[in-house]
Design a protein around this motif. Structure first.
Motif, PDB file in Angstrom:
ATOM      1  N   MET A   1       1.917  -5.130 -54.345  1.00 26.20           N
ATOM      2  CA  MET A   1       2.465  -4.210 -55.339  1.00 26.20           C
ATOM      3  C   MET A   1       3.703  -3.485 -54.795  1.00 26.20           C
ATOM      4  O   MET A   1       4.665  -3.272 -55.492  1.00 26.20           O
ATOM      5  CB  MET A   1       1.363  -3.213 -55.746  1.00 26.20           C
ATOM      6  CG  MET A   1       1.769  -2.284 -56.846  1.00 26.20           C
ATOM      7  SD  MET A   1       1.935  -3.171 -58.401  1.00 26.20           S
ATOM      8  CE  MET A   1       2.349  -1.869 -59.468  1.00 26.20           C
ATOM      9  N   SER A   2       3.678  -3.095 -53.503  1.00 22.73           N
ATOM     10  CA  SER A   2       4.817  -2.364 -52.965  1.00 22.73           C
ATOM     11  C   SER A   2       6.040  -3.265 -52.815  1.00 22.73           C
ATOM     12  O   SER A   2       7.162  -2.805 -52.939  1.00 22.73           O
ATOM     13  CB  SER A   2       4.445  -1.709 -51.641  1.00 22.73           C
ATOM     14  OG  SER A   2       4.748  -2.517 -50.552  1.00 22.73           O
ATOM     15  N   LEU A   3       5.831  -4.553 -52.561  1.00 19.89           N
ATOM     16  CA  LEU A   3       6.950  -5.485 -52.492  1.00 19.89           C
ATOM     17  C   LEU A   3       7.637  -5.596 -53.853  1.00 19.89           C
ATOM     18  O   LEU A   3       8.866  -5.618 -53.946  1.00 19.89           O
ATOM     19  CB  LEU A   3       6.466  -6.858 -52.022  1.00 19.89           C
ATOM     20  CG  LEU A   3       7.542  -7.934 -51.904  1.00 19.89           C
ATOM     21  CD1 LEU A   3       8.567  -7.518 -50.851  1.00 19.89           C
ATOM     22  CD2 LEU A   3       6.946  -9.275 -51.549  1.00 19.89           C
ATOM     23  N   THR A   4       6.847  -5.621 -54.920  1.00 18.37           N
ATOM     24  CA  THR A   4       7.402  -5.675 -56.273  1.00 18.37           C
ATOM     25  C   THR A   4       8.199  -4.413 -56.578  1.00 18.37           C
ATOM     26  O   THR A   4       9.300  -4.482 -57.130  1.00 18.37           O
ATOM     27  CB  THR A   4       6.273  -5.841 -57.316  1.00 18.37           C
ATOM     28  OG1 THR A   4       5.482  -6.954 -56.955  1.00 18.37           O
ATOM     29  CG2 THR A   4       6.842  -6.030 -58.699  1.00 18.37           C
ATOM     30  N   GLY A   6       9.621  -2.497 -54.407  1.00 22.98           N
ATOM     31  CA  GLY A   6      10.835  -2.558 -53.590  1.00 22.98           C
ATOM     32  C   GLY A   6      11.884  -3.470 -54.203  1.00 22.98           C
ATOM     33  O   GLY A   6      13.077  -3.147 -54.186  1.00 22.98           O
ATOM     34  N   MET A   7      11.464  -4.592 -54.754  1.00 18.75           N
ATOM     35  CA  MET A   7      12.409  -5.512 -55.401  1.00 18.75           C
ATOM     36  C   MET A   7      13.018  -4.892 -56.651  1.00 18.75           C
ATOM     37  O   MET A   7      14.216  -5.033 -56.900  1.00 18.75           O
ATOM     38  CB  MET A   7      11.702  -6.825 -55.750  1.00 18.75           C
ATOM     39  CG  MET A   7      11.265  -7.633 -54.534  1.00 18.75           C
ATOM     40  SD  MET A   7      12.659  -8.158 -53.528  1.00 18.75           S
ATOM     41  CE  MET A   7      13.281  -9.490 -54.523  1.00 18.75           C
ATOM     42  N   VAL A   8      12.180  -4.200 -57.428  1.00 16.38           N
ATOM     43  CA  VAL A   8      12.680  -3.532 -58.641  1.00 16.38           C
ATOM     44  C   VAL A   8      13.712  -2.480 -58.255  1.00 16.38           C
ATOM     45  O   VAL A   8      14.791  -2.394 -58.855  1.00 16.38           O
ATOM     46  CB  VAL A   8      11.518  -2.903 -59.444  1.00 16.38           C
ATOM     47  CG1 VAL A   8      12.044  -1.981 -60.524  1.00 16.38           C
ATOM     48  CG2 VAL A   8      10.633  -3.993 -60.046  1.00 16.38           C
ATOM     49  N   PHE A   9      13.393  -1.673 -57.234  1.00 19.56           N
ATOM     50  CA  PHE A   9      14.336  -0.646 -56.782  1.00 19.56           C
ATOM     51  C   PHE A   9      15.633  -1.294 -56.302  1.00 19.56           C
ATOM     52  O   PHE A   9      16.727  -0.811 -56.607  1.00 19.56           O
ATOM     53  CB  PHE A   9      13.704   0.189 -55.662  1.00 19.56           C
ATOM     54  CG  PHE A   9      14.648   1.206 -55.097  1.00 19.56           C
ATOM     55  CD1 PHE A   9      14.913   2.379 -55.786  1.00 19.56           C
ATOM     56  CD2 PHE A   9      15.287   0.983 -53.885  1.00 19.56           C
ATOM     57  CE1 PHE A   9      15.802   3.311 -55.276  1.00 19.56           C
ATOM     58  CE2 PHE A   9      16.172   1.904 -53.372  1.00 19.56           C
ATOM     59  CZ  PHE A   9      16.424   3.077 -54.072  1.00 19.56           C
ATOM     60  N   PHE A  10      15.516  -2.392 -55.552  1.00 21.28           N
ATOM     61  CA  PHE A  10      16.703  -3.083 -55.028  1.00 21.28           C
ATOM     62  C   PHE A  10      17.606  -3.567 -56.166  1.00 21.28           C
ATOM     63  O   PHE A  10      18.812  -3.368 -56.144  1.00 21.28           O
ATOM     64  CB  PHE A  10      16.274  -4.261 -54.148  1.00 21.28           C
ATOM     65  CG  PHE A  10      17.429  -5.102 -53.683  1.00 21.28           C
ATOM     66  CD1 PHE A  10      18.277  -4.655 -52.684  1.00 21.28           C
ATOM     67  CD2 PHE A  10      17.683  -6.332 -54.266  1.00 21.28           C
ATOM     68  CE1 PHE A  10      19.347  -5.424 -52.259  1.00 21.28           C
ATOM     69  CE2 PHE A  10      18.752  -7.111 -53.854  1.00 21.28           C
ATOM     70  CZ  PHE A  10      19.590  -6.657 -52.839  1.00 21.28           C
ATOM     71  N   PHE A  11      17.009  -4.206 -57.185  1.00 19.78           N
ATOM     72  CA  PHE A  11      17.814  -4.730 -58.283  1.00 19.78           C
ATOM     73  C   PHE A  11      18.403  -3.610 -59.149  1.00 19.78           C
ATOM     74  O   PHE A  11      19.526  -3.721 -59.638  1.00 19.78           O
ATOM     75  CB  PHE A  11      17.009  -5.717 -59.134  1.00 19.78           C
ATOM     76  CG  PHE A  11      16.862  -7.062 -58.480  1.00 19.78           C
ATOM     77  CD1 PHE A  11      17.981  -7.850 -58.226  1.00 19.78           C
ATOM     78  CD2 PHE A  11      15.624  -7.524 -58.063  1.00 19.78           C
ATOM     79  CE1 PHE A  11      17.869  -9.079 -57.597  1.00 19.78           C
ATOM     80  CE2 PHE A  11      15.495  -8.752 -57.435  1.00 19.78           C
ATOM     81  CZ  PHE A  11      16.618  -9.532 -57.198  1.00 19.78           C
TER      82      PHE A  11
END
Length: 198
Positions: A1-4, A6-11
């Motif tokens: 869940m935290s990887l997702t 992090g990806m959302v924040f990155f994009f």
């Protein structure tokens, strides 16, 4: 869940960083005009007109989404993302705004012209106060234009003195119109063949 997450924040950062940099924190384009009364400065954001057209287009899309949402869902559509679509109304007329202001000089009075060479900057300050304020001009310029600008200032303010400072921070730290500070210079020091930074 935290990887997702992090990806959302990155994009999201990838999308909004250019928007913030080039629309809210945009570089300014300055135009100066020296008159007998002082320096007239006009500036605007150095953003291509196409960027404003894109923002206006997205704003109109948001307006349409807002109207369609209210038509199908009623006022509840304005909660959350619908509220952002409602805010799109403010961006439908988004355009580059030009700002103008005037910095006066006092003809017939002594002026100190402070100059830095490494990041070409000119500050011209009067030694006389008018209604508690002193005349002051501040401008950045190209190194090869310094001689022209200083020539115009010296022609208009013949009793002026030029002083060279290491950088803007040192220049700003010196008391206003302090004629004993800085390194004395002549107009000829800024001739095109002498414009190497020191």
């Amino acid at each position: 869940m935290s990887l997702t997450n992090g990806m959302v924040f990155f994009f999201m950062a990838l999308i909004f960083a250019p928007f913030i940099r080039y629309l809210w924190l945009a570089d300014k384009q300055y135009h100066y005009r020296l008159t007998t009364e002082g320096l007239v400065t006009t500036y605007h954001d150095a953003i291509p007109d196409a960027a404003y057209a894109v923002v206006r287009g997205l704003a109109w899309f948001g307006v349409v989404v807002c109207i369609v949402g209210v038509a199908f869902l009623g006022p509840a559509a304005l909660v959350g993302a619908g509220g952002m679509a409602l805010g799109a109304f403010f961006f439908t007329g988004f355009k580059n705004v030009e700002t103008t202001y005037e910095s006066p000089v006092k003809n017939g009075h002594r002026h100190l012209i402070k100059v830095t060479r490494n990041r070409p900057f000119i500050a011209c300050q009067s030694d006389v106060r008018t209604m508690g304020l002193r005349a002051s001009i501040r401008l950045h310029c190209a190194l090869n234009k310094m001689h022209t600008i200083l020539s115009l200032l010296m022609t208009q303010l013949p009793d002026s003195e030029i002083r060279v400072f290491k950088n803007e921070r040192v220049l700003d730290g010196v008391p206003f119109a302090s004629f004993e500070s800085g390194k004395p210079a002549q107009l000829s020091d800024f001739a095109p063949d002498n414009t190497q930074p020191s």
